[in-house]
Each structure stands twice: as C-alpha cells, then as structure tokens.
Scaffold this motif. Structure first.
Motif: not given
Length: 371
Positions: A87-107
C-alpha cells in the motif's frame, strides 16, 4: 421501471469492467459507483463547502471535510505503515509548481462550480456546466502532464512524509491540523455573526444547526476511501484518469507520445497503450459518473437549467485551467488535498492553504460572471 434500469445498468457496468479488466477493476468500478452515489446523494462538494464559508461563513462544509480527513487518516496511516510496498500513500515534493498550481486550481474550481470529483459527479447528474468543463479539463490535464517535468524542474523542497516519525505521531499531527482548521472556521463564523443585524442572526439561528448530509457523506466517503486504498493499493484519484482520456483522444487524432516527457515514459506510456479498463483511476471515475447518474434519477427526471453562454464559456476556460494546474500541483481536492493529508504528506496542507487562497479570488470572479 427507472429504478430497475438503474440497478441493472450498474450491475452491467461492473460486470463489463470485470470481464474487460479483471476482478479488481470490477470492484473499483463498484467503489466508483459508491463514490458517485455518496457525492451526489449527500451533495458533498469540496468547492461548495469552501464557497459557503467564504461567502456566508457557514463552516459545516469545512468541518465535514476535516472529519473526512481524520477518519481517512486514522485508518489509512496504520495500514500504509504496516504494509509498506503493498500500500502506498500520496506523497509529493514541495515545489514551486505546487504553490502556483494549487492557487490556480482553487480559483478555477469556483468558476467551474466543481473540482475534479465535483465535475464528474455533476456531469453524471446532468449539470450542463459540467459538460462544458469536463472536455477542457481533460485537455488541460493531458497537456499539463506533458509539462509537469518542466514545472518540477523549477525546484523546491523534497517531500516531507510525516510517517517517518511513526504513524501514531503522524496521525496526531494530522488530527491537530484538522482540529485547528475546524476551530478557525468556527471562530470566523462567530465573528461574522457578530456583524449581522439582530434579524439576520435570528434567521440564521432558525435554520437547522447541523446539516446531516455533510456528516453522513464524510463518514461514507471515508469508508469508501479506505476500501479503495486496500483494493487498489493506492489512494483514490481523479485527475490522472481524466488526463489519460485526453491523451487517448489525442492519439486517436494522430498525436504520438514518442519523446513526450510524461506520456512517453513508463509507466504512463504503458497505461496509454493499454485498454482504458486497465487503468485504476479511469474505472473509478466511470463508476463515479454512473453512481451520480443513478442517484440523481432515482426519483425521476432531474430539473436541469441551462446556464448563460457567458457562464458556460467561463466554465470551459476554468476547466482548462483546472486540468493544467492540477498536474502542476500533483492533483486536485482528492488527489492532493484528501490523499496528501490522509497520507501524512505535508504537501497536502500546502495545497489546501494555496487552493483556499485561490478560492477567495475565484469566488469573486464567479460572482462577476454570474451577475
């Protein structure tokens, strides 16, 4: 007659997936039907819950989401910790793309009136806006996946997996984080009420204090989430399947994945070449759409109203942004927010903070488009 047809259709779908993809895929299609039925039946929307709080300081949606996170984490974390490799979880790096992408997705999800799961279950229920959003979401996710390696190359920090401290500590931190969000939401609601006129306060107090649908939905989704983890060996996902549909459509019109930084590499190239029923996320998504369809039609035809052309165009544009930004940010409200936090990955909390900030902007844009 309608109910019989819906039950027969669900059984036929599960049987077809089982014959085409095997028993595990058939079970995942059945779970997908469950996800769609719960999301539609409880009207459990991540987007709606956030918007209700932003516009009216109604915290119930956020509270229910925090309950879902706690329940999912409480069962998932010990399972993942004690079944490493299976069983594997969802683990991802703390990248610049994460910050930008999450903000755009939320909007964008506020303009689209639904995140990834919301778009699918509302499409199953027959919401016209979702039929404008889903195709562009698939295109955006397909293109965004191709560009994902380039976005990740911009840099950032490595993944932070709280399970490294042991699952009891990881769960305690997750519960504390969810409790803090719930408390802040309650505090914000209390402050908002203090600004209202007495008549407005009385009207709010006259409403039912607890919307049972939110809480029932959270509990049922948590059960389905854990079952998905055990059967699939990975958390519930949405975006990958939609992006895969876009990639398959592109190959059908002559596009070649050869040399693509994402779709041309294993294991994605293998999944692109395999039948759609072999993909875990796709069969769950298909089941989800049918589950929402069944619930929405159980008591007869739905009351469907066509939005304005401006609203449909805005939804289509938002779908494109959602699809693309979800690949930048390693998922949507399910794949990044729910999966990340329930897997004790810090990137889930970063995604939540930035996507909520984006929703503050998205709600204002939605008000202008709907005016």
């Amino acid at each position: 007659m309608m109910r019989f047809a819906l039950v027969a259709g669900g059984l036929a779908l599960v049987l077809a997936v089982t014959l085409g993809g095997g028993l595990r895929q058939g079970l995942l299609a059945l779970l997908g039907i469950g996800f769609g039925a719960v999301l539609q039946g409880a009207r459990f929307g991540f987007t709606t819950g956030w918007r209700n709080y932003i516009e009216n300081r109604d915290p119930q949606g956020l509270w229910a989401q925090m309950l879902l996170l706690v329940l999912a984490a409480a069962i998932s974390l010990p399972l993942i910790a004690n079944n490493a490799g299976e069983l594997v979880g969802a683990v991802a790096p703390l990248t610049i793309s994460l910050v930008l992408g999450a903000f755009l997705f939320g909007a964008a999800m506020q303009l689209a009136d639904g995140c990834g799961s919301g778009t699918l279950y509302k499409a199953g229920a027959g919401a016209p806006i979702s039929f404008a959003v889903l195709p562009t979401f698939a295109i955006g996710s397909f293109v965004g996946a191709s560009h994902q390696p380039g976005w990740i190359a911009l840099g950032g920090l490595p993944p932070v997996d709280l399970l490294q401290f042991g699952w009891p500590a990881a769960l305690a931190i997750t519960v504390a984080g969810c409790g803090l969000v719930a408390w802040l939401a309650a505090r914000g609601a209390k402050k908002h009420r203090a600004t209202l006129a007495p008549a407005q306060v009385a009207a709010q107090l006259a409403k039912p204090g607890w919307a049972k649908r939110w809480w029932i939905g959270a509990i049922l989704l948590a059960i389905l989430y854990v079952l998905h983890l055990v059967i699939a060996g990975q958390p519930w996902g949405i975006v990958y399947g939609i992006g895969l549909w876009g990639a398959k459509a592109a190959t059908a019109v002559g596009w070649s994945p050869f040399g693509d930084a994402f779709w041309g590499m294993a294991p994605h190239a293998d999944r692109l070449a395999a039948p759609i029923l072999a993909d875990v996320t796709s069969v769950t998504n298909i089941g989800l759409i049918f589950g929402a369809l069944a619930v929405s039609r159980w008591n007869g035809p739905a009351d469907i109203r066509i939005p304005s052309a401006k609203r449909l165009l805005a939804g289509a544009a938002a779908g494109l942004v959602m699809g693309y930004s979800s690949r930048m940010a390693f998922g949507c409200n399910v794949g990044a927010f729910l999966d990340g936090i329930a897997s004790a990955s810090v990137h889930g909390w970063v995604w939540f903070a930035l996507a909520f900030a984006g929703s503050l902007v998205g709600v204002r844009l939605r008000q202008r488009v709907s005016a």
